[in-house]
Design a protein around this motif. Structure first.
Motif, short mmCIF file in Angstrom:
data_model
loop_
_atom_site.label_atom_id
_atom_site.label_comp_id
_atom_site.label_asym_id
_atom_site.label_seq_id
_atom_site.Cartn_x
_atom_site.Cartn_y
_atom_site.Cartn_z
N LEU A 271 0.73 -1.05 0.00
CA LEU A 271 -0.01 -0.09 -0.02
C LEU A 271 0.82 1.26 0.19
O LEU A 271 0.51 2.25 -0.69
CB LEU A 271 -1.13 0.04 1.12
N ARG A 272 2.16 1.29 0.82
CA ARG A 272 2.83 2.52 0.76
C ARG A 272 3.42 2.64 -0.52
O ARG A 272 3.75 3.94 -0.87
CB ARG A 272 3.86 2.44 1.77
N ALA A 273 3.57 1.59 -1.48
CA ALA A 273 4.39 1.77 -2.59
C ALA A 273 3.23 2.45 -3.62
O ALA A 273 3.82 2.92 -4.66
CB ALA A 273 4.61 0.45 -3.28
N VAL A 274 1.89 2.53 -3.30
CA VAL A 274 0.96 3.19 -4.30
C VAL A 274 1.34 4.68 -4.18
O VAL A 274 1.34 5.24 -3.12
CB VAL A 274 -0.46 3.16 -3.82
N PRO A 275 1.63 5.31 -5.48
CA PRO A 275 2.20 6.67 -5.38
C PRO A 275 1.18 7.78 -4.84
O PRO A 275 -0.40 7.37 -4.92
CB PRO A 275 2.32 7.04 -6.84
N ASP A 276 1.48 8.83 -3.72
CA ASP A 276 0.82 9.50 -3.22
C ASP A 276 -0.07 10.40 -4.18
O ASP A 276 -1.15 10.90 -3.96
CB ASP A 276 1.59 10.56 -2.47
N THR A 277 0.34 10.58 -5.52
CA THR A 277 -0.53 11.33 -6.62
C THR A 277 -1.77 10.70 -6.89
O THR A 277 -2.75 11.28 -7.03
CB THR A 277 0.44 11.25 -7.77
N TYR A 278 -1.74 9.47 -6.72
CA TYR A 278 -3.06 8.94 -6.63
C TYR A 278 -4.04 9.23 -5.72
O TYR A 278 -5.26 9.91 -6.05
CB TYR A 278 -3.19 7.38 -6.51
N ARG A 279 -3.68 9.33 -4.53
CA ARG A 279 -4.67 9.71 -3.35
C ARG A 279 -4.97 11.27 -3.62
O ARG A 279 -6.19 11.75 -3.36
CB ARG A 279 -3.74 9.64 -1.99
N LEU A 280 -4.11 12.08 -3.83
CA LEU A 280 -4.12 13.42 -4.06
C LEU A 280 -5.20 13.77 -5.37
O LEU A 280 -6.10 14.42 -5.20
CB LEU A 280 -2.80 14.30 -4.70
N SER A 281 -5.18 13.09 -6.51
CA SER A 281 -5.65 13.03 -7.49
C SER A 281 -7.45 12.80 -6.95
O SER A 281 -8.14 13.58 -7.45
CB SER A 281 -5.59 12.27 -8.65
N ALA A 282 -7.35 11.74 -6.40
CA ALA A 282 -8.60 11.29 -5.86
C ALA A 282 -9.38 12.39 -4.98
O ALA A 282 -10.55 12.67 -5.12
CB ALA A 282 -8.77 9.96 -5.07
N SER A 283 -8.54 12.99 -4.06
CA SER A 283 -9.07 13.97 -3.20
C SER A 283 -9.53 15.15 -4.01
O SER A 283 -10.47 15.63 -3.75
CB SER A 283 -7.90 14.19 -2.28
N ALA A 284 -8.72 15.50 -5.03
CA ALA A 284 -9.28 16.79 -5.89
C ALA A 284 -10.53 16.49 -6.57
O ALA A 284 -11.20 17.57 -6.90
CB ALA A 284 -8.13 16.92 -6.97
N LEU A 285 -10.74 15.13 -7.18
CA LEU A 285 -11.87 15.05 -7.58
C LEU A 285 -13.25 14.75 -6.85
O LEU A 285 -14.14 14.36 -7.01
CB LEU A 285 -11.79 13.46 -8.31
N GLY A 286 -12.86 14.96 -5.43
CA GLY A 286 -13.80 14.89 -4.43
C GLY A 286 -14.28 13.45 -4.18
O GLY A 286 -15.38 13.38 -3.65
N MET A 287 -13.46 12.42 -4.35
CA MET A 287 -13.97 10.98 -4.00
C MET A 287 -13.83 10.93 -2.38
O MET A 287 -12.90 11.63 -1.93
CB MET A 287 -13.10 9.96 -4.74
N THR A 288 -14.82 10.22 -1.82
CA THR A 288 -14.53 9.73 -0.26
C THR A 288 -13.21 8.89 -0.21
O THR A 288 -12.95 8.39 -1.08
CB THR A 288 -15.78 9.14 0.00
N ARG A 289 -12.93 8.77 0.82
CA ARG A 289 -11.84 7.85 1.39
C ARG A 289 -12.14 6.36 0.86
O ARG A 289 -11.37 5.64 0.26
CB ARG A 289 -11.50 7.96 2.81
N THR A 290 -13.25 6.04 1.32
CA THR A 290 -13.79 4.71 0.93
C THR A 290 -13.59 4.47 -0.60
O THR A 290 -13.12 3.32 -1.03
CB THR A 290 -15.33 4.36 1.52
N ALA A 291 -14.19 5.23 -1.31
CA ALA A 291 -14.23 4.97 -2.85
C ALA A 291 -12.78 5.05 -3.10
O ALA A 291 -12.60 4.20 -4.18
CB ALA A 291 -15.02 6.23 -3.41
N THR A 292 -11.97 5.89 -2.78
CA THR A 292 -10.46 5.99 -3.05
C THR A 292 -9.94 4.57 -2.93
O THR A 292 -9.31 4.12 -3.71
CB THR A 292 -9.95 7.08 -2.36
N LEU A 293 -10.16 4.33 -1.70
CA LEU A 293 -9.56 2.77 -1.32
C LEU A 293 -9.98 1.75 -2.31
O LEU A 293 -9.16 1.19 -2.88
CB LEU A 293 -10.07 2.64 0.23
#
Lengths: 284, 288
Positions: free
Chosen positions: B165-187
């Motif tokens: 999980l740590r190897a997943v790039p942080d850009t993924y999380r930031l992009s998802a957040s920018a798109l307004g996805m919830t944490r559950t959906a991002t996960l």
């Protein structure tokens, strides 16, 4: 930071419950070992485990020292053999081998790390013990235990030493080369000191593995409770003793076996905390 | 000048000596391991046949096959994975996605897993016997053996999943957040699919560890070799079968060799697959 909506809160709550359970497992193990050994720890004084005449559990003599000595001797002997071999293997992978051979050899070692202890024990029983028997009977002995344990901890030492050596910054190696150091001069003067704490942590973990190993040792060590005088004498280790006697142990005898399990657990916990501390220093 | 030359020669000799020692050590290690594998293959292949895999053992395992033992092993493995995987993976997700790396809760969990990883398997066996078999009243059964194994698998499953999980790039999380996805959906839609190969590799390593285990099952899942009727029946695992045949059954060497060959082949396949997943992942990451 994310804004938390109800589903997210629910998710985190569920995850938290699961994670707490993970921590509880360790506490549960400690609690049950203590609970089962409590009657004996209360009743008998701790000196009994050192001063009793011998290990005759059915007659109430519970001297654990011969088996502790056997455990320590077998583990130290195995480390004595496995450390030079494992270090050589790691140095070979990092500094000596051409890259395709290095990959091949590393894969081989990784696969060996996955071979079950019972298979090592079985091989020791059918091949190693008869060989030692030809040389110096009875064959099932401290020496056989040491050799089998060596094979089992060698991959662990090699892989941790490899990781530590591979993490040494390239600049250090290049600087050493620029100064005109010979290959061994570079290894002994630069690479090994830089990787030192990582390698030590790996060796300590290997020691913990060797102390706790049960099946392989049980199958080749002969299982006589005694202080060995030569490497050809049979020994019994603490872990093997638990595996041998647990099936029929009752009352105090059973509790003493739990005490020896607790002793083993404490030894291993001390070793793995030292290893963890060293690792942390390396990253700091 | 002379001194310098002498020093140079000494260094050259020392280098050669070190190289010789290292090469001979590597040769020795390689030879011994090939010796072991060749021994197992030679001893096992004669006794191995289709009937050996599909028949149940007779005469304490001297005759017949290992079918019922394979079934017991599989059941123990399933119980262990069903119990351990949700715990381990949720712990890993919590540590990586929902906690700062240096939080005290995270440190406690990591420390306890670190200690748990070092606990000898025979101690797990003692605990399993006292807790699952006696305290919870499950007796010598596949269920108590599987649950004991689950405790053993927690550290390796959690640490591999955490690394994945740590190897997943942080850009993924930031992009998802920018798109307004919830944490559950991002996960669910982003992070878990991206980490799937690492999770699978960890799962395979866990399976390999579980198949190899003997000492923890000795007093939890028991010795009975017949076909298990339910999860509360005692069932003998493959590794335990090898142990029993070689130690307690005179004349059990040939079936023991064959069982060892089956076990080692299984483990080699599983580990090679896990390696392929892990290395393939690295290559993919370097390319993108």
């Amino acid at each position: 930071m994310f804004r938390l909506i109800p589903t997210d809160r629910l998710l985190i709550a569920i995850l938290r419950i699961f994670a707490v359970n993970t921590v509880l497992v360790l506490l549960l193990i400690l609690a049950f070992l203590l609970l089962e050994s409590w009657p004996v720890l209360m009743q008998l004084s701790l000196t009994r485990f050192v001063t009793d005449t011998s290990w005759h559990p059915l007659e109430g003599a519970y001297n654990l020292m011969p088996m502790l000595a056997g455990t320590l001797l077998a583990s130290m002997g195995a480390l004595l053999l496995a450390v030079p071999l494992g270090m050589s293997s790691a140095l070979f992978i990092v500094f000596y081998a051409p890259s395709h051979l290095a990959t091949l050899y590393k894969r081989l070692i990784e696969l060996l790390a996955g071979i079950p202890s019972v298979v090592f024990g079985f091989w020791g029983l059918t091949t190693l013990v008869p060989l030692i028997n030809q040389w110096h009977p009875p064959g099932a002995s401290l020496l056989a235990a040491i050799l089998v344990l060596t094979l089992m901890v060698l991959p662990l030492i090699t892989l941790t030493a490899y990781t530590a050596l591979a993490a040494v910054p390239d600049e250090l190696i290049h600087n050493a080369a620029a100064l005109g150091l010979s290959r061994w001069g570079m290894i002994s003067g630069v690479a090994l000191p830089a990787a030192g704490s990582g390698i030590t942590a790996g060796i300590i973990l290997a020691a913990a593995r060797a102390l706790g190993e049960t099946m392989a040792v049980l199958m080749v060590a002969g299982n006589v409770v005694q202080y060995p005088e030569t490497v050809f004498d049979p020994i019994r280790t603490l872990a093997a003793n638990i595996a041998l006697e647990m099936a029929y142990a009752m009352g105090d005898h059973r509790a003493v076996l739990f005490v020896s399990g607790l002793l083993l657990l404490l030894l291993v916990m001390v070793l793995s905390s030292i290893a963890g501390f060293l690792e942390k220093q390396r990253h700091a | 000048m002379r001194d310098n030359q002498q020093l140079h020669t000494v260094h050259r000799i020392r280098d050669r000596l070190a190289q010789c020692l290292i090469y001979s050590a590597v040769f020795l290690v390689g030879a011994v391991f090939i010796w072991i594998l060749a021994d197992l293959a030679r001893g096992g292949i004669m006794h191995l046949s289709w009937e050996f895999i599909t028949e149940s053992p007779r005469d304490a395992g001297r005759a017949g096959g290992i079918a019922s033992i394979l079934i017991s092993t599989l059941l123990i493995l399933c119980v262990a994975l069903i119990a351990a995987v949700p715990l381990a993976w949720s712990t890993a997700i919590l540590l990586v996605e929902c906690m700062p790396a240096a939080s005290s809760f995270g440190k406690t969990v990591r420390f306890s897993l670190h200690v748990l990883a070092g606990v000898p398997s025979i101690v797990f066996g003692l605990f399993g016997n006292a807790f699952f078999s006696i305290y919870l009243g499950l007796g010598f059964s596949i269920l108590s053996g599987g649950l004991t194994l689950a405790c053993m698998l927690l550290p390796i499953l959690t640490s591999t999943a955490e690394a994945g999980l740590r190897a997943v790039p942080d850009t993924y999380r930031l992009s998802a957040s920018a798109l307004g996805m919830t944490r559950t959906a991002t996960l669910i839609h982003l992070i878990l699919p991206a980490a799937a190969p690492a999770l699978a590799a960890g799962l395979l390593l866990g399976i390999g560890r579980a198949l190899a285990e003997t000492a923890a099952l000795l007093f939890t899942s028991g010795y009975v070799e017949r076909m298990p009727g339910s999860l509360l029946d005692s069932g003998r695992a493959l590794a335990l079968h090898i142990f029993d045949l070689s130690m307690n059954v005179p004349g059990g060497d040939m079936p023991a060799y064959a069982s060892a060959l089956v076990l080692v082949t299984l483990l080699l396949c599983i580990n090679i697959l896990a390696m392929k997943l892990a290395y393939g992942l690295q290559r993919w990451r370097i390319m993108t």
